[in-house]
Design an enzyme around this catalytic site. Sequence first.
Site, PDB file in Angstrom:
ATOM      1  N   SER A 108       1.004  -1.205  -0.104  1.00 44.55           N
ATOM      2  CA  SER A 108      -0.121  -0.060   0.002  1.00 44.55           C
ATOM      3  C   SER A 108       0.873   1.146  -0.027  1.00 44.55           C
ATOM      4  CB  SER A 108      -1.008   0.068   1.308  1.00 44.55           C
ATOM      5  OG  SER A 108      -1.594  -1.252   1.382  1.00 44.55           O
TER       6      SER A 108
HETATM    7  N1  SAH Z   1      -0.343  -5.243   3.857  1.00 44.52           N
HETATM    8  C1  SAH Z   1       0.312  -5.345   2.741  1.00 44.52           C
HETATM    9  C2  SAH Z   1      -0.405  -5.208   1.371  1.00 44.52           C
HETATM   10  C3  SAH Z   1      -1.571  -6.039   0.919  1.00 44.52           C
HETATM   11  S1  SAH Z   1      -2.059  -6.445  -0.441  1.00 44.52           S
HETATM   12  C4  SAH Z   1       1.709  -5.040   2.741  1.00 44.52           C
HETATM   13  O1  SAH Z   1       2.196  -4.157   3.618  1.00 44.52           O
HETATM   14  O2  SAH Z   1       2.524  -5.366   1.855  1.00 44.52           O
HETATM   15  C5  SAH Z   1      -3.217  -7.395  -0.068  1.00 44.52           C
HETATM   16  C6  SAH Z   1      -2.914  -8.715   0.182  1.00 44.52           C
HETATM   17  O3  SAH Z   1      -4.109  -9.493   0.789  1.00 44.52           O
HETATM   18  C7  SAH Z   1      -2.185  -9.747  -0.967  1.00 44.52           C
HETATM   19  O4  SAH Z   1      -1.166 -10.310  -0.718  1.00 44.52           O
HETATM   20  C8  SAH Z   1      -3.353 -10.830  -1.124  1.00 44.52           C
HETATM   21  O5  SAH Z   1      -2.863 -12.078  -1.745  1.00 44.52           O
HETATM   22  C9  SAH Z   1      -3.938 -10.908   0.358  1.00 44.52           C
HETATM   23  N2  SAH Z   1      -5.348 -11.465   0.491  1.00 44.52           N
HETATM   24  C10 SAH Z   1      -6.207 -11.445  -0.563  1.00 44.52           C
HETATM   25  N3  SAH Z   1      -7.355 -12.117  -0.103  1.00 44.52           N
HETATM   26  C11 SAH Z   1      -6.993 -12.820   1.180  1.00 44.52           C
HETATM   27  C12 SAH Z   1      -7.609 -13.575   2.118  1.00 44.52           C
HETATM   28  N4  SAH Z   1      -8.852 -14.091   1.996  1.00 44.52           N
HETATM   29  N5  SAH Z   1      -7.090 -13.846   3.331  1.00 44.52           N
HETATM   30  C13 SAH Z   1      -5.690 -13.425   3.536  1.00 44.52           C
HETATM   31  N6  SAH Z   1      -5.058 -12.722   2.641  1.00 44.52           N
HETATM   32  C14 SAH Z   1      -5.793 -12.189   1.242  1.00 44.52           C
END
Ligand code: SAH
Length: 218
Positions: A61
């Site tokens: 993000s």
């Molecule tokens: N917080 C992260 C950015 C998140 S991007 C950082 O600091 O880099 C969103 C993430 O959520 C992705 O890696 C994606 O694979 C994950 N995601 C999507 N659906 C999900 C679910 N149901 N449970 C856990 N993770 C999930």
Amino acid sequence: MLQDIEWELRYTSDLIGRRTLSPRTLDALRSVPRHKFVPDHLRDHAYDNCPLEISKGQTISQPYIVAVMTELLELDPEDVVLEVGTGSGYQAAVLSRLVKQVYTIEIIPDLGQRAADLLEALGYDNVTVRIGDGHQGWPEHAPYDAIIVTAAASRIPPALLEQLATGGRMIIPVGPPYHTQELVLVEKMAGGEIRKRHVLPVAFVPMTGEEAALAVDE
Ligand code: SAH
């Protein structure tokens, strides 16, 4: 990076309800080496105030969004926090500077494993990564003083509401995938009442897994 965040915060302070970041949040942002969490070819942009692609179509993000979400959780040093969407591990690292323990769930095994290895190598030993679907939360360590969801949910997963402590706060982007979502701040009041406040429009990658599969079947 911090100057850009503060500038953007001043510009959006009516929405966020804050003009500046607390010194604790600022210190946490200052202390985490963001360049370690981005792919090598994007290192030069690690401290730009924009989201960056990590891999597998996922993004780390924008620093301003990390800052706002972190700030609005009003974290205390004794708090236990759940994150859904580990991604690169950057947000988890920032949280780990502010609380006692961070539990974080990632649905893509490769990403989760990489984040776990990196967090360990960098010495963030109060972060535990689990590979799985965050829609069900992580009941074993509940209740959580704060919950942060960093992928867009079509609705607030009921299990996460359940696992939020009384007096706890959750920050979650809610809305349809591939559209603008609303960042929602949820508070569980004494007596169980749930209060929600829309903070600002955001654009997150969608939550996948169980609920997404349900939506396709419906
Ligand atoms: N917080 C992260 C950015 C998140 S991007 C950082 O600091 O880099 C969103 C993430 O959520 C992705 O890696 C994606 O694979 C994950 N995601 C999507 N659906 C999900 C679910 N149901 N449970 C856990 N993770 C999930």
